[in-house]
Design a protein around this motif. Structure first.
Motif, PDB file in Angstrom:
ATOM      1  N   ARG A 123      26.775  48.308  31.448  1.00 43.10           N
ATOM      2  CA  ARG A 123      27.371  47.090  32.018  1.00 43.10           C
ATOM      3  C   ARG A 123      27.502  45.996  30.962  1.00 43.10           C
ATOM      4  O   ARG A 123      28.522  45.293  30.904  1.00 43.10           O
ATOM      5  CB  ARG A 123      26.531  46.606  33.206  1.00 43.10           C
ATOM      6  CG  ARG A 123      26.767  47.367  34.491  1.00 43.10           C
ATOM      7  CD  ARG A 123      26.052  46.736  35.661  1.00 43.10           C
ATOM      8  NE  ARG A 123      24.627  47.032  35.623  1.00 43.10           N
ATOM      9  CZ  ARG A 123      24.059  48.086  36.223  1.00 43.10           C
ATOM     10  NH1 ARG A 123      24.806  48.939  36.903  1.00 43.10           N
ATOM     11  NH2 ARG A 123      22.761  48.280  36.159  1.00 43.10           N
ATOM     12  N   LYS A 127      30.873  43.926  29.398  1.00 39.89           N
ATOM     13  CA  LYS A 127      30.912  42.465  29.270  1.00 39.89           C
ATOM     14  C   LYS A 127      31.237  42.046  27.836  1.00 39.89           C
ATOM     15  O   LYS A 127      32.019  41.111  27.612  1.00 39.89           O
ATOM     16  CB  LYS A 127      29.566  41.862  29.694  1.00 39.89           C
ATOM     17  CG  LYS A 127      29.259  41.933  31.183  1.00 39.89           C
ATOM     18  CD  LYS A 127      27.828  41.454  31.459  1.00 39.89           C
ATOM     19  CE  LYS A 127      27.498  41.454  32.941  1.00 39.89           C
ATOM     20  NZ  LYS A 127      28.012  40.249  33.626  1.00 39.89           N
ATOM     21  N   ASP A 141      41.827  42.672  31.475  1.00 44.97           N
ATOM     22  CA  ASP A 141      41.960  43.399  32.739  1.00 44.97           C
ATOM     23  C   ASP A 141      42.429  44.837  32.531  1.00 44.97           C
ATOM     24  O   ASP A 141      42.906  45.497  33.454  1.00 44.97           O
ATOM     25  CB  ASP A 141      42.920  42.667  33.679  1.00 44.97           C
ATOM     26  CG  ASP A 141      44.312  42.500  33.090  1.00 44.97           C
ATOM     27  OD1 ASP A 141      44.496  42.786  31.880  1.00 44.97           O
ATOM     28  OD2 ASP A 141      45.221  42.083  33.826  1.00 44.97           O
ATOM     29  N   ASP A 163      28.770  43.907  38.614  1.00 44.45           N
ATOM     30  CA  ASP A 163      28.738  42.506  39.034  1.00 44.45           C
ATOM     31  C   ASP A 163      29.971  41.815  38.471  1.00 44.45           C
ATOM     32  O   ASP A 163      30.603  42.306  37.532  1.00 44.45           O
ATOM     33  CB  ASP A 163      27.462  41.811  38.541  1.00 44.45           C
ATOM     34  CG  ASP A 163      27.420  41.678  37.029  1.00 44.45           C
ATOM     35  OD1 ASP A 163      27.913  40.659  36.510  1.00 44.45           O
ATOM     36  OD2 ASP A 163      26.902  42.596  36.360  1.00 44.45           O
ATOM     37  N   TYR A 164      30.308  40.688  39.047  1.00 44.19           N
ATOM     38  CA  TYR A 164      31.496  39.952  38.616  1.00 44.19           C
ATOM     39  C   TYR A 164      31.173  38.813  37.650  1.00 44.19           C
ATOM     40  O   TYR A 164      32.014  37.955  37.393  1.00 44.19           O
ATOM     41  CB  TYR A 164      32.245  39.419  39.836  1.00 44.19           C
ATOM     42  CG  TYR A 164      33.006  40.513  40.563  1.00 44.19           C
ATOM     43  CD1 TYR A 164      34.187  41.036  40.057  1.00 44.19           C
ATOM     44  CD2 TYR A 164      32.514  41.044  41.756  1.00 44.19           C
ATOM     45  CE1 TYR A 164      34.877  42.033  40.706  1.00 44.19           C
ATOM     46  CE2 TYR A 164      33.198  42.046  42.431  1.00 44.19           C
ATOM     47  CZ  TYR A 164      34.378  42.538  41.902  1.00 44.19           C
ATOM     48  OH  TYR A 164      35.062  43.544  42.555  1.00 44.19           O
ATOM     49  N   SER A 177      32.642  39.733  33.864  1.00 44.71           N
ATOM     50  CA  SER A 177      32.470  40.788  34.856  1.00 44.71           C
ATOM     51  C   SER A 177      32.137  42.107  34.169  1.00 44.71           C
ATOM     52  O   SER A 177      32.658  42.413  33.095  1.00 44.71           O
ATOM     53  CB  SER A 177      33.753  40.942  35.673  1.00 44.71           C
ATOM     54  OG  SER A 177      33.726  42.120  36.451  1.00 44.71           O
ATOM     55  N   ARG A 179      32.691  44.936  35.856  1.00 44.28           N
ATOM     56  CA  ARG A 179      33.488  45.928  36.582  1.00 44.28           C
ATOM     57  C   ARG A 179      34.530  46.547  35.661  1.00 44.28           C
ATOM     58  O   ARG A 179      35.370  45.837  35.099  1.00 44.28           O
ATOM     59  CB  ARG A 179      34.199  45.304  37.780  1.00 44.28           C
ATOM     60  CG  ARG A 179      35.069  46.302  38.556  1.00 44.28           C
ATOM     61  CD  ARG A 179      35.885  45.613  39.645  1.00 44.28           C
ATOM     62  NE  ARG A 179      36.715  46.556  40.380  1.00 44.28           N
ATOM     63  CZ  ARG A 179      37.944  46.944  40.000  1.00 44.28           C
ATOM     64  NH1 ARG A 179      38.484  46.445  38.887  1.00 44.28           N
ATOM     65  NH2 ARG A 179      38.622  47.817  40.730  1.00 44.28           N
ATOM     66  N   ASP A 181      38.017  48.439  34.800  1.00 46.21           N
ATOM     67  CA  ASP A 181      39.323  48.411  35.458  1.00 46.21           C
ATOM     68  C   ASP A 181      39.818  49.811  35.812  1.00 46.21           C
ATOM     69  O   ASP A 181      40.727  49.956  36.635  1.00 46.21           O
ATOM     70  CB  ASP A 181      40.341  47.703  34.554  1.00 46.21           C
ATOM     71  CG  ASP A 181      39.978  46.242  34.356  1.00 46.21           C
ATOM     72  OD1 ASP A 181      39.871  45.515  35.355  1.00 46.21           O
ATOM     73  OD2 ASP A 181      39.777  45.835  33.195  1.00 46.21           O
ATOM     74  N   GLU A 227      36.474  48.402  46.173  1.00 51.98           N
ATOM     75  CA  GLU A 227      36.422  47.727  44.873  1.00 51.98           C
ATOM     76  C   GLU A 227      36.165  48.693  43.718  1.00 51.98           C
ATOM     77  O   GLU A 227      36.214  48.292  42.557  1.00 51.98           O
ATOM     78  CB  GLU A 227      35.325  46.655  44.894  1.00 51.98           C
ATOM     79  CG  GLU A 227      35.577  45.517  45.866  1.00 51.98           C
ATOM     80  CD  GLU A 227      36.839  44.742  45.528  1.00 51.98           C
ATOM     81  OE1 GLU A 227      36.943  44.254  44.389  1.00 51.98           O
ATOM     82  OE2 GLU A 227      37.732  44.646  46.393  1.00 51.98           O
TER      83      GLU A 227
END
Length: 300
Positions: A123, A127, A141, A163-164, A177, A179, A181, A227
């Motif tokens: 994660r 980031k 994105d 997490d965002y 975030s 997350r 894509d 999501e």
């Protein structure tokens, strides 16, 4: 003379192979958690590593002339006890780079009793890429994650447990975030359920015994939502290492939540084929993945 020339060619290739543009520590100021590993990191059998106690990212950036703006964080497999950095890491990054996609190989810390360590590294890697996107010629994105085998479990964990960002965080990285894509999952471990899970990966990540709360937490087919990122799955029908049902169940969960997905089950390939060429049907996956990135409009 010919032998001398051959020697120098070998030395040059050894130094130029896997020539990353950047090497970045994931936690330059120290990680928030610890896997307790005190032994020195060890390489063996070519480019495989174990005893990993410090996470690093190896960044391969494409030439500006063919840069698509997309990027993939790559998690090599190895059952959560080693990492196959070559055919499931560097080789994939080199291929992505040739296609105008940034490849970022993540050497994540192995768990050694702390199940939170690998996913926190992955994660954080997402980031970091997002924070540096402008400087690296990446669209924030268009950042995906890839993983093979247990690395596929790690990637799908990030794709279902993200997490965002925290806008009130003190550092710019923590505001980003985590997350992805999109996801690329190669013959992934998905579940820790005994019926069709990979018990070696389960044992190495969450330990022995039947802690059903932990089994449920890391059975990623149970955590797919609307999501969850679009996903490209690759596996072989003759995989005797990780049952194909892992991918099938994840694909069905994606469809139940209307998440775009594409899955290729090749007749031959076994387990662990990565991106190496063995004259097998599974060798087709890189071009199919590239076309899928076009289909979901990650690249033009």
């Amino acid at each position: 003379m010919k032998q001398l020339i051959s020697f120098f060619i070998f030395v040059f290739m050894s130094f130029s192979l896997y020539a990353q543009d950047k090497v970045i520590k994931v936690w330059p100021n120290g990680a928030p958690n610890d896997n307790g590993m005190t032994e020195p990191e060890e390489k063996y059998e070519g480019v495989r590593v174990r005893n990993v106690s410090e996470a690093e990212m190896y960044v391969y950036l494409p030439d500006e002339k063919n840069n698509t703006g997309a990027a993939v964080v790559i998690c090599p497999g190895g059952g959560y006890w080693i990492e196959a950095m070559d055919h499931e890491g560097y080789d994939i990054a080199e291929w992505l780079k040739s296609k105008g996609v940034a490849g970022i190989v993540l050497k994540y810390r192995l768990p050694y009793g702390n199940h939170e360590v690998p996913s926190s590294d992955a994660r954080q890697a997402i980031k970091i890429v997002r924070r540096n996107a402008t400087d690296w010629g990446i669209h924030p994105d268009k950042i995906g994650i890839a993983g093979s085998s247990a690395g596929g479990h790690l990637a799908s964990t990030v794709g279902t447990h993200f997490d965002y960002g925290n806008l009130s965080a003190q550092t710019e990285v923590e505001k980003m975030s985590s997350r992805p894509d999109f996801m690329l999952l190669l013959y992934p471990v998905i579940t820790f359920r005994e019926e069709f899970g990979h018990m070696g990966s389960r044992k190495n990540l969450i330990g022995e015994g039947n802690n059903w709360k932990m089994v449920e937490k890391y059975s990623n087919e149970l955590h797919v939502s609307s999501e969850t990122p679009p996903t490209f799955l690759v596996l072989a029908d003759d995989d005797s290492g990780v049952p194909p049902r892992n991918s099938v169940e994840f694909y069905l969960a994606l469809k139940e939540n209307s998440v775009p997905a594409e899955m290729h089950i090749f007749a031959e390939g076994g387990h662990g084929f990565g991106i190496t060429k063995h004259n097998q049907p599974a060798d087709q996956w890189p071009d199919l993945f590239y076309n899928w990135l076009k289909a979901i409009e990650i690249i033009d």
